[in-house]
Design an enzyme around this catalytic site. Structure first.
Site, PDB file in Angstrom:
ATOM      1  N   ARG A  76      36.924  30.482  47.337  1.00 45.17           N
ATOM      2  CA  ARG A  76      37.417  29.534  46.344  1.00 45.17           C
ATOM      3  C   ARG A  76      36.445  28.428  45.965  1.00 45.17           C
ATOM      4  NH1 ARG A  76      43.415  27.854  47.336  1.00 45.17           N
ATOM      5  NH2 ARG A  76      42.417  26.416  48.760  1.00 45.17           N
ATOM      6  N   ASP A  77      35.227  28.434  46.506  1.00 46.13           N
ATOM      7  CA  ASP A  77      34.203  27.467  46.074  1.00 46.13           C
ATOM      8  C   ASP A  77      32.825  28.106  46.184  1.00 46.13           C
ATOM      9  OD1 ASP A  77      33.255  25.079  45.036  1.00 46.13           O
ATOM     10  OD2 ASP A  77      33.129  24.091  46.988  1.00 46.13           O
ATOM     11  N   LEU A  78      32.740  29.344  45.723  1.00 44.33           N
ATOM     12  CA  LEU A  78      31.478  30.064  45.775  1.00 44.33           C
ATOM     13  C   LEU A  78      30.537  29.505  44.707  1.00 44.33           C
ATOM     14  CD1 LEU A  78      30.162  32.385  47.303  1.00 44.33           C
ATOM     15  CD2 LEU A  78      31.002  33.930  45.531  1.00 44.33           C
TER      16      LEU A  78
END
Length: 133
Positions: free
Chosen positions: A14-16
């Site tokens: 979710r925060d690549l």
């Protein structure tokens, strides 16, 4: 990311983004900073919207809609495009983070694709980037 997505339950990063991908001594990529990561049981969809970094965030996450591990695939596509073009996404716009988020959520904005005559911009690579989006 594929390894994390194949687990039971699946793991969504979710925060690549580039600063969360590190290279080890053997030049293998390692995904870091799992602070926003969540387990997602089979058949379930995540509901927490606006999680991550807007520039790399998938449209469905921005719109606060249910999403799956495909949100990480979208982020991968943005990162791959950044690698190929050598440019930070949306650097050629005068938009701030909020405007970028709105335009991406509406499907009106994606990062600038590599020029077709660039040596690394093969049709297959551009196709992969577009399919990830």
């Amino acid at each position: 990311m594929r390894h994390l997505h194949e687990q039971t339950p699946r793991v969504l990063h979710r925060d690549l983004k580039p600063s969360n991908v590190l290279l080890d001594a053997d030049s293998r990529a390692r995904v870091a900073d799992l602070g926003h990561a969540r387990f997602l049981p089979d058949g379930a969809q995540a509901l927490t919207g606006e999680t991550g970094t807007y520039v790399y965030m998938a449209p469905e996450v921005i719109r606060c809609e249910p999403y799956t591990e495909k949100c990480d695939v979208y982020s991968f596509g943005v990162m791959l495009n950044e690698l190929v073009t050598g440019e930070h996404p949306y650097i050629d716009t005068s938009y701030g983070p909020s405007k970028i988020a709105l335009e991406v959520a509406d499907g009106k904005l994606r990062p600038k694709l590599p020029e077709s005559d660039a040596a690394v911009a093969t049709g297959a690579l551009v196709d992969l980037i577009c399919r990830a989006w």
